[in-house]
Design an enzyme around this catalytic site. Structure first.
Site, PDB file in Angstrom:
ATOM      1  N   ASN A  29       0.867  -1.164   0.000  1.00  0.00           N
ATOM      2  CA  ASN A  29       0.000   0.000   0.000  1.00  0.00           C
ATOM      3  C   ASN A  29       0.909   1.222   0.000  1.00  0.00           C
ATOM      4  O   ASN A  29       1.383   1.665   1.037  1.00  0.00           O
ATOM      5  CB  ASN A  29      -0.899  -0.015   1.234  1.00  0.00           C
ATOM      6  CG  ASN A  29      -1.842   1.157   1.276  1.00  0.00           C
ATOM      7  OD1 ASN A  29      -1.675   2.135   0.562  1.00  0.00           O
ATOM      8  ND2 ASN A  29      -2.850   1.061   2.133  1.00  0.00           N
ATOM      9  N   ASP A  54      -6.851   3.382  -8.808  1.00  0.00           N
ATOM     10  CA  ASP A  54      -8.276   3.164  -8.573  1.00  0.00           C
ATOM     11  C   ASP A  54      -8.913   4.517  -8.280  1.00  0.00           C
ATOM     12  O   ASP A  54      -8.443   5.258  -7.423  1.00  0.00           O
ATOM     13  CB  ASP A  54      -8.456   2.223  -7.380  1.00  0.00           C
ATOM     14  CG  ASP A  54      -9.867   1.697  -7.248  1.00  0.00           C
ATOM     15  OD1 ASP A  54     -10.804   2.372  -7.722  1.00  0.00           O
ATOM     16  OD2 ASP A  54     -10.035   0.618  -6.661  1.00  0.00           O
ATOM     17  N   LYS A  58     -16.498   7.683  -4.662  1.00  0.00           N
ATOM     18  CA  LYS A  58     -17.265   8.180  -3.518  1.00  0.00           C
ATOM     19  C   LYS A  58     -16.368   8.978  -2.577  1.00  0.00           C
ATOM     20  O   LYS A  58     -15.270   8.550  -2.236  1.00  0.00           O
ATOM     21  CB  LYS A  58     -17.903   7.017  -2.762  1.00  0.00           C
ATOM     22  CG  LYS A  58     -18.965   6.295  -3.563  1.00  0.00           C
ATOM     23  CD  LYS A  58     -19.577   5.180  -2.746  1.00  0.00           C
ATOM     24  CE  LYS A  58     -20.631   4.460  -3.559  1.00  0.00           C
ATOM     25  NZ  LYS A  58     -21.206   3.339  -2.817  1.00  0.00           N
ATOM     26  N   ASP A  90      -7.033   7.442 -16.921  1.00  0.00           N
ATOM     27  CA  ASP A  90      -8.028   7.623 -17.969  1.00  0.00           C
ATOM     28  C   ASP A  90      -9.305   8.248 -17.417  1.00  0.00           C
ATOM     29  O   ASP A  90     -10.287   8.382 -18.121  1.00  0.00           O
ATOM     30  CB  ASP A  90      -8.348   6.295 -18.654  1.00  0.00           C
ATOM     31  CG  ASP A  90      -8.868   5.246 -17.691  1.00  0.00           C
ATOM     32  OD1 ASP A  90      -8.381   5.187 -16.551  1.00  0.00           O
ATOM     33  OD2 ASP A  90      -9.763   4.473 -18.077  1.00  0.00           O
TER      34      ASP A  90
END
Length: 150
Positions: A29, A54, A58, A90
């Site tokens: 991580n 990622d 939210k 993207d």
């Protein structure tokens, strides 16, 4: 195939291509481990890449985004002058968030690389990451920023 197996495969490829000791893939991580992972790296870190992170759309999940203020500050400390930070996604809102976190926490430390132009693609080989290939085949944009530490 799981992440650990992918990392093992990537390190095998790097070794076969003659990059052992120059390129190392790890499963971690980076949001919380970047500084401690790179503290033992044998030599200067010349390039940090954040590719297709990622998006965590939210708001309550934004804390999971890869490039948090602490990670940006770690990158500033780890890169020598002339070292590069390459950001690629993207998803436009993610591109804006990446740009914003760098501007807010390391504006003083980076400048756009001379190669950074609206049409630039920072690849030395025609191979593309799987995600980039899929996106460009669909005719969708990929947002990139190449920064150089002052």
């Amino acid at each position: 195939m799981g992440a650990v197996q992918l990392v093992g495969r990537a390190n095998e490829w790097a070794e076969r291509l003659g990059f052992k000791g120059k390129v190392v893939y790890v499963h971690a991580n980076a949001t919380v481990s970047l500084a401690s992972m790179l503290a033992t790296y044998p030599g200067p870190v010349q390039l940090v890449c954040v590719q297709f992170p990622d998006p965590h759309f939210k708001r309550k999940h934004w804390k999971r985004r890869m490039l948090q203020p602490e990670a940006v500050e770690d990158i500033v400390r780890l890169l020598p002058p002339g070292g590069k930070l390459f950001l690629q996604t993207d998803v436009e809102v993610v591109a804006v968030a990446l740009r914003d976190v760098v501007e807010q926490h390391a504006f003083h430390a980076f400048t756009l690389a001379p190669q950074h132009t609206p049409s630039a693609v920072f690849m030395t080989e025609p191979r593309q990451p799987k995600r980039e290939h899929m996106v460009t085949q669909r005719g969708l944009p990929v947002y990139r920023m190449l920064l150089v530490k002052r």
